[in-house]
Design a protein around this motif. Structure first.
Motif, PDB file in Angstrom:
ATOM      1  N   ARG A  72       0.847  -1.190   0.000  1.00  0.00           N
ATOM      2  CA  ARG A  72       0.000   0.000   0.000  1.00  0.00           C
ATOM      3  C   ARG A  72       0.884   1.242   0.000  1.00  0.00           C
ATOM      4  NH1 ARG A  72      -5.079  -0.045  -1.478  1.00  0.00           N
ATOM      5  NH2 ARG A  72      -5.773   1.462   0.098  1.00  0.00           N
ATOM      6  N   THR A  74       1.117   5.720  -1.323  1.00  0.00           N
ATOM      7  CA  THR A  74       0.405   6.971  -1.573  1.00  0.00           C
ATOM      8  C   THR A  74       0.353   7.253  -3.071  1.00  0.00           C
ATOM      9  OG1 THR A  74       1.231   7.820   0.527  1.00  0.00           O
ATOM     10  CG2 THR A  74       0.374   9.436  -1.046  1.00  0.00           C
ATOM     11  N   GLY A  75      -0.840   7.492  -3.586  1.00  0.00           N
ATOM     12  CA  GLY A  75      -1.001   7.788  -5.004  1.00  0.00           C
ATOM     13  C   GLY A  75      -0.643   9.228  -5.320  1.00  0.00           C
ATOM     14  N   LEU A  77      -2.350  11.795  -5.990  1.00  0.00           N
ATOM     15  CA  LEU A  77      -3.201  12.821  -5.386  1.00  0.00           C
ATOM     16  C   LEU A  77      -3.265  12.696  -3.870  1.00  0.00           C
ATOM     17  CD1 LEU A  77      -6.193  12.873  -7.919  1.00  0.00           C
ATOM     18  CD2 LEU A  77      -4.087  14.211  -7.944  1.00  0.00           C
ATOM     19  N   GLY A  78      -2.439  11.798  -3.310  1.00  0.00           N
ATOM     20  CA  GLY A  78      -2.414  11.627  -1.862  1.00  0.00           C
ATOM     21  C   GLY A  78      -3.283  10.493  -1.363  1.00  0.00           C
ATOM     22  N   GLU A  79      -3.983   9.839  -2.281  1.00  0.00           N
ATOM     23  CA  GLU A  79      -4.863   8.724  -1.891  1.00  0.00           C
ATOM     24  C   GLU A  79      -4.051   7.445  -1.702  1.00  0.00           C
ATOM     25  OE1 GLU A  79      -4.457   8.210  -6.353  1.00  0.00           O
ATOM     26  OE2 GLU A  79      -4.094   9.725  -4.812  1.00  0.00           O
ATOM     27  N   GLN A  80      -4.603   6.508  -0.945  1.00  0.00           N
ATOM     28  CA  GLN A  80      -3.944   5.217  -0.749  1.00  0.00           C
ATOM     29  C   GLN A  80      -4.324   4.263  -1.890  1.00  0.00           C
ATOM     30  OE1 GLN A  80      -1.699   4.051   1.972  1.00  0.00           O
ATOM     31  NE2 GLN A  80      -1.498   6.266   1.709  1.00  0.00           N
ATOM     32  N   LEU A  81      -3.336   3.527  -2.379  1.00  0.00           N
ATOM     33  CA  LEU A  81      -3.597   2.548  -3.431  1.00  0.00           C
ATOM     34  C   LEU A  81      -2.619   1.388  -3.286  1.00  0.00           C
ATOM     35  CD1 LEU A  81      -1.147   3.034  -5.717  1.00  0.00           C
ATOM     36  CD2 LEU A  81      -2.544   5.032  -6.236  1.00  0.00           C
ATOM     37  N   HIS A 104      -3.483   6.472 -12.425  1.00  0.00           N
ATOM     38  CA  HIS A 104      -4.150   6.556 -11.124  1.00  0.00           C
ATOM     39  C   HIS A 104      -5.005   7.810 -10.976  1.00  0.00           C
ATOM     40  CE1 HIS A 104      -2.164   3.003  -9.761  1.00  0.00           C
ATOM     41  NE2 HIS A 104      -0.958   3.533  -9.866  1.00  0.00           N
TER      42      HIS A 104
END
Length: 377
Positions: A72, A74-75, A77-81, A104
């Motif tokens: 896991r 950080t994408g 834009l700051g999102e988790q992926l 992403h």
């Protein structure tokens, strides 16, 4: 035999890249194999999907026998992926697009000034945690233009403004950079051989730099490009200008510069690195015919893309090369100079681009049947 000069004991090596938007490199190999065997059922085919450091690089490594590891991160834009890297015998293949790639971003959404490479640094850290001693860092297809600052921050660096606060994410935040503290970088990096693998040799800044050439693909307006270029120049003035004009510094929004100046990376053309990592030389030694390709065979192909690298390596061993593609924009004499005997395009069977992409699999099987008739019978 109507065209080629391959013997009855032909051994075909399928070493093609993806057809972007249609088929993965693995699927290309599967379809080509199926088409060849429809005409010559007992033909010996070895599949070695390839990549040049951009998206699809981890998949190619996994297809070659590397273990897929997921983590896991950080994408952009700051999102988790969830992102993946590949590992085998102490060598990790890390693809920055897995964490920080354009794929992403939601459709139609861009963040040219704020997209970050933080997740790419987290991927590198995961490879270190897994015990990697050599890391092949494939860079391309990024959503960001932050000079690798996000990546370095994830690995322990600190980028502070005049008030001593962390600067904002993305290339836009670098405008406020006052000090860069690299003393906290993960100490394990000093003992790792980090190879920057890219087909891009652009410098960091200027008219051929990361922002000017690739910023518009990431949604940057003319004003954004000017802002980002100035921010990257300022960033380099703080970290050190010695790698600003180095080949690969401008790769993936300048992440190449960050890897070169702070991580001790060495730059090599992505396809050369990946052919070594994937064991291409050994597979080539068993082949009497090589089939390579990618979605579009055009002028860009000649500048470090997978088919050009495969053809050059095969020509050095006097093995004939055929190419498959969705679209062909190179004349025969240019193909020949690149070491490609002949190219077969899906567009020759289905000229409508949308239908050609939608039906790429069956069309590629038909193309492979034609190759088998021309070169294997």
């Amino acid at each position: 035999m109507t065209d080629g000069a391959v013997t009855e004991t032909a051994r075909v090596l399928v070493a093609a890249d993806k057809f972007k938007g249609s088929l993965t490199a693995v699927q290309v190999a599967e379809r080509v194999t199926a088409g060849l065997r429809r005409v010559v059922p007992d033909v010996v085919v070895e599949a070695l999907p390839v990549a040049d450091g951009g998206d699809g690089t981890v998949a190619a490594a996994v297809a070659a026998g590397f273990e897929r590891r997921e983590v896991r991160v950080t994408g952009p834009l700051g999102e988790q992926l969830t992102a993946a890297f590949a590992l085998r015998d102490g060598t990790a293949v890390v693809e920055m697009a897995e964490a920080s790639g354009l794929q992403h971003l939601p459709e139609g959404v861009f963040a040219p000034l704020t997209a970050t490479t933080y997740g790419s640094g987290e991927l590198l850290r995961a490879a270190l945690d897994a015990g990697a001693r050599t890391i092949v860092f494939g860079v391309g297809g990024s959503a960001s233009t932050d000079g690798g600052a996000g990546m370095l921050a994830a690995l322990g660096a600190r980028f502070l403004d005049a008030a001593g606060e962390p600067v904002g994410p993305g290339g836009g935040g670098l405008r406020d950079l006052a000090t860069a503290d690299l003393s906290g970088l993960d100490p394990r990096l000093a003992d790792v051989d980090l190879v920057l693998a890219s087909d891009v040799d652009n410098p960091l800044t200027g008219p051929k730099g990361a922002a000017a050439v690739y910023g518009p693909q990431k949604g940057a307006t003319e004003e954004d490009v000017a802002t980002l270029d100035a921010a990257l120049a300022h960033y380099a003035s703080v970290l050190g200008p010695q790698y600003e004009d180095s080949p690969g510094a401008g790769a993936a929004g300048g992440i190449g510069y960050g890897a070169l100046i702070a991580l001790g990376a060495s730059f090599r053309p992505g396809i050369e690195v990946m052919l070594d990592v994937l064991g291409f030389a050994s597979a080539l030694s068993r082949a009497t015919l090589v089939i390579t390709g990618e979605g579009s065979l055009d002028a860009q192909t000649l500048h470090g893309k997978a088919p050009a690298g495969v053809a050059a390596a095969a020509r050095a061993k006097n093995v004939e090369v055929i190419a498959v593609c969705g679209r062909l924009a190179l004349p025969p004499e240019v193909l020949g100079a690149a070491g490609i005997r002949r190219a077969y395009a899906l567009a020759d069977l289905e000229p409508d681009p949308a239908r050609s992409m939608a039906e790429a699999g069956p069309l590629l099987e038909r193309v492979a049947e034609n190759i088998a008739r021309d070169f294997l019978t």
